[in-house]
Design an enzyme around this catalytic site. Structure first.
Site, PDB file in Angstrom:
ATOM      1  N   LYS A 169       0.834  -1.191   0.000  1.00 17.39           N
ATOM      2  CA  LYS A 169       0.000   0.000   0.000  1.00 17.39           C
ATOM      3  C   LYS A 169       0.874   1.248   0.000  1.00 17.39           C
ATOM      4  O   LYS A 169       2.041   1.137   0.347  1.00 17.39           O
ATOM      5  CB  LYS A 169      -0.931  -0.012   1.197  1.00 17.39           C
ATOM      6  CG  LYS A 169      -0.173  -0.029   2.542  1.00 17.39           C
ATOM      7  CD  LYS A 169      -1.128  -0.033   3.660  1.00 17.39           C
ATOM      8  CE  LYS A 169      -1.462   1.364   4.089  1.00 17.39           C
ATOM      9  NZ  LYS A 169      -0.605   1.876   5.163  1.00 17.39           N
ATOM     10  N   LYS A 203      -1.981 -10.703  10.664  1.00 17.37           N
ATOM     11  CA  LYS A 203      -1.879 -10.781  12.127  1.00 17.37           C
ATOM     12  C   LYS A 203      -2.716 -11.951  12.638  1.00 17.37           C
ATOM     13  O   LYS A 203      -3.845 -12.141  12.212  1.00 17.37           O
ATOM     14  CB  LYS A 203      -2.354  -9.461  12.766  1.00 17.37           C
ATOM     15  CG  LYS A 203      -1.406  -8.282  12.485  1.00 17.37           C
ATOM     16  CD  LYS A 203      -1.890  -7.032  13.202  1.00 17.37           C
ATOM     17  CE  LYS A 203      -1.128  -5.805  12.734  1.00 17.37           C
ATOM     18  NZ  LYS A 203       0.115  -5.540  13.458  1.00 17.37           N
ATOM     19  N   HIS A 261      -6.714  -1.282   6.451  1.00 18.10           N
ATOM     20  CA  HIS A 261      -6.778  -2.116   7.655  1.00 18.10           C
ATOM     21  C   HIS A 261      -8.164  -2.119   8.316  1.00 18.10           C
ATOM     22  O   HIS A 261      -8.717  -3.170   8.620  1.00 18.10           O
ATOM     23  CB  HIS A 261      -5.758  -1.650   8.695  1.00 18.10           C
ATOM     24  CG  HIS A 261      -4.355  -1.515   8.169  1.00 18.10           C
ATOM     25  ND1 HIS A 261      -3.860  -2.306   7.163  1.00 18.10           N
ATOM     26  CD2 HIS A 261      -3.339  -0.687   8.512  1.00 18.10           C
ATOM     27  CE1 HIS A 261      -2.602  -1.964   6.920  1.00 18.10           C
ATOM     28  NE2 HIS A 261      -2.263  -0.985   7.713  1.00 18.10           N
TER      29      HIS A 261
HETATM   30  C1  BG6 Z   1       0.815   0.992   8.325  1.00 20.59           C
HETATM   31  C2  BG6 Z   1       0.608   2.480   8.299  1.00 20.59           C
HETATM   32  O1  BG6 Z   1       0.057   0.376   7.337  1.00 20.59           O
HETATM   33  O2  BG6 Z   1       0.457   0.468   9.583  1.00 20.59           O
HETATM   34  C3  BG6 Z   1       1.355   3.148   9.427  1.00 20.59           C
HETATM   35  O3  BG6 Z   1       1.041   3.016   7.069  1.00 20.59           O
HETATM   36  C4  BG6 Z   1       1.039   2.489  10.756  1.00 20.59           C
HETATM   37  O4  BG6 Z   1       1.054   4.538   9.484  1.00 20.59           O
HETATM   38  C5  BG6 Z   1       1.216   0.982  10.653  1.00 20.59           C
HETATM   39  O5  BG6 Z   1       1.908   3.022  11.736  1.00 20.59           O
HETATM   40  C6  BG6 Z   1       0.802   0.285  11.929  1.00 20.59           C
HETATM   41  O6  BG6 Z   1       1.085  -1.075  11.837  1.00 20.59           O
HETATM   42  P1  BG6 Z   1       1.113  -1.976  13.128  1.00 20.59           P
HETATM   43  O7  BG6 Z   1       1.285  -3.360  12.621  1.00 20.59           O
HETATM   44  O8  BG6 Z   1       2.271  -1.489  13.956  1.00 20.59           O
HETATM   45  O9  BG6 Z   1      -0.178  -1.755  13.829  1.00 20.59           O
END
Ligand code: BG6
Length: 507
Positions: A169, A203, A261
């Site tokens: 992305k 996850k 997400h």
């Molecule tokens: C990414 C975003 O997709 O996910 C980031 O671009 C964000 O801004 C990150 O910090 C968070 O990922 P995780 O796995 O640490 O929750």
């Protein structure tokens, strides 16, 4: 024999899955994602014995590196970020298949060298012509890399060998740009060759949404509008934008994580049971939910965009978004976004789904809370139960992985006082295995050609269709609200729920 359990199909999913002969080429190998996530994930897979013996890793970048320099970079990244312990014998085997190709994306000679490198690896490492190309590059570089892969025959499969493209992305900026990008990708790669990464789907706890819902009998009967009052999906981060101004400014929280997400979490929470746990069946159900998402009529009332101002975090003073290095003083980019949507189908009609995300919030937490209606009648004195909240099932995605059920219980004593309590399942207590990193799972799936956990073109486009009107509204209606760093977001977001007689959870 066909199984009645949708979580088990012909290829028994309980067995460990090991990739066949293959290799991975990473474009953008000097970037943060590659160092912190991709290289460590490759090592962790090797360490767990899930990669084939001759597995090869090729880095492509502008840097003047030899193979040895690249291997040293991978070595350092693995030592610093890998999840599993460093084992010299695993490393020694992995390093045999490491190569570096120096060049820029528009450099034809570099792509010729890449093709030769792959052929050489096929001979020496037995990779069998099977290669995945991981585009960990800015969106502006997608078109040229994809065209170069086509021009140099690198996307061509044979009956004996596969080629796959892994795309990070952001997949577009809005519906129109996503459609353009999809068009471009599909000129070169067939749909089953394309793997779009949404790392949340890798996850463990996110996959557990499906297990919780469809491998059990006790949750699904109440998972609908007859019992559920509303659903809250929260992805809160305590970090600011750090050194990512170039990427983040102009994109903002909603495009960065709601479009992908959070809408994927919504789809998994709300979808119907798929006929099997295969990619087509899952995509079909997720797509149906995304198609049924309805935006609120009044976007001013039921969405909030905000920016963090200076504040306190972890006992330290932190600067506001507009003071971050590289951010335009007049930036209207949202670092916090909250939206309310409904799902127009029989199961969910009238049940609001509140989605929120933000940088520099109180703490890092991602959770899905399914909040139930209050009991229709209480035989107990109202004063004794007035403190009572609503029952909730909370899927704790991170950092404290597990599931919580909230319900009222009698306080010990002679009176009939009732208070909310929690019943907790914690991964750490129930299982000895630690959860693999999302990227381990997803890279392995790419090498296996298993696309269950990768959003399809339609899902990406539908998600932009949901977000576009909100972004347009925000563009038209001036500056975002403000919230002090280290808090739970702007007052406007609290008011948004208060108007509905509800409140955000404070996880
Ligand atoms: C990414 C975003 O997709 O996910 C980031 O671009 C964000 O801004 C990150 O910090 C968070 O990922 P995780 O796995 O640490 O929750």
């Amino acid at each position: 024999m066909s199984s009645s359990n949708p979580l088990r199909d012909a290829a028994d999913r309980r067995l460990p899955r090991i990739a066949g002969p293959s290799g991975l080429v990473i474009f953008g190998v000097t970037g943060d994602l590659s160092r912190k996530k991709l290289m460590p994930a490759v090592y962790d897979l090797a360490n767990r014995g899930l990669l084939p013996p001759g597995f090869s890793l090729v880095g492509f970048a502008r840097r003047e590196w030899e193979d040895e320099d690249f291997a040293q970079e991978v070595h350092d990244a693995v030592k610093e970020h890998a999840r599993t312990p460093f084992r010299e014998e695993v490393w020694q085997q992995l390093v045999q298949g490491m190569r570096f190709v120096q060049g820029t994306f528009d450099d034809d000679d570099a792509f010729v060298r890449l093709r030769d490198t792959i052929q050489d690896l096929d001979e020496k490492q037995g990779t069998g012509g099977n290669f995945a190309f991981y585009l960990s590059v800015p969106p502006s570089a997608f078109p040229v890399v994809i065209q170069q892969l086509k021009k140099h025959g690198l996307a061509d499969q044979t009956p004996e060998s596969w080629r796959r493209a892994v795309i990070e992305k952001p997949f577009g900026h809005d519906l129109r740009s996503a459609e353009e990008l999809n068009g471009l990708v599909h000129e070169v790669f067939a749909p089953d060759q394309v793997f779009r990464i949404d790392h949340y789907l890798g996850k463990e706890t996110v996959q557990n949404i499906l297990a919780l819902r469809f491998a059990n009998q006790m949750f699904e009967p109440i998972w609908n509008r007859s019992y559920v009052d509303h659903v809250q999906i929260t992805m809160a981060e305590d970090i600011g934008i750090g050194g990512r101004a170039g990427y983040y400014d102009g994109i903002g929280a909603a495009r960065d994580v709601i479009q992908n997400h959070l809408l994927q979490l919504l789809a998994l929470t709300a979808m119907e049971e798929p006929s099997s746990f295969d990619a087509d069946a899952l995509a079909a159900e997720k797509t149906k939910v995304l198609e049924a998402v309805r935006l609120p009529k009044d976007l001013g009332r039921d969405t909030v965009a905000a920016q963090y101002a200076a504040g306190w975090q972890g006992g330290a003073k932190v600067i506001g978004y507009l003071e971050e290095e590289g951010i335009d003083q007049a930036s209207k980019t949202d670092t916090y976004a909250a939206i309310k949507v409904e799902i127009d189908n029989r199961r969910w009609a009238g049940v609001p789904f509140y989605l929120r995300t933000g940088k520099r919030l109180g703490r890092r937490v991602t959770e899905i809370a399914v909040v139930f209606q209050r009991a229709p009648h209480s035989p107990f004195d109202t004063t004794a139960t007035e403190e009572l909240g609503s029952n909730a099932i909370v899927i704790r995605v991170q950092p404290d992985e597990g599931v919580t059920v909230r319900f009222g219980s009698k306080v010990p004593g002679t009176s009939m006082e009732i208070r909310d309590v929690s019943m907790d399942f914690a991964y750490g207590e129930s299982f000895t295995e630690s959860s693999p990193e999302a990227y381990e799972r997803l890279i392995l799936d790419v090498l296996l050609g298993d696309s269950n956990l990768f959003p399809r073109t339609e899902e990406v486009e539908l998600s932009w269709k949901i977000l576009d009107p909100i972004e347009e509204y925000w563009d038209k209606h001036g500056r975002p609200a403000q919230y002090p760093a280290g808090t739970w977001g702007p007052a406007e977001a609290d008011e948004m729920l208060e108007r509905d007689g509800r409140s955000w959870r404070r996880p």
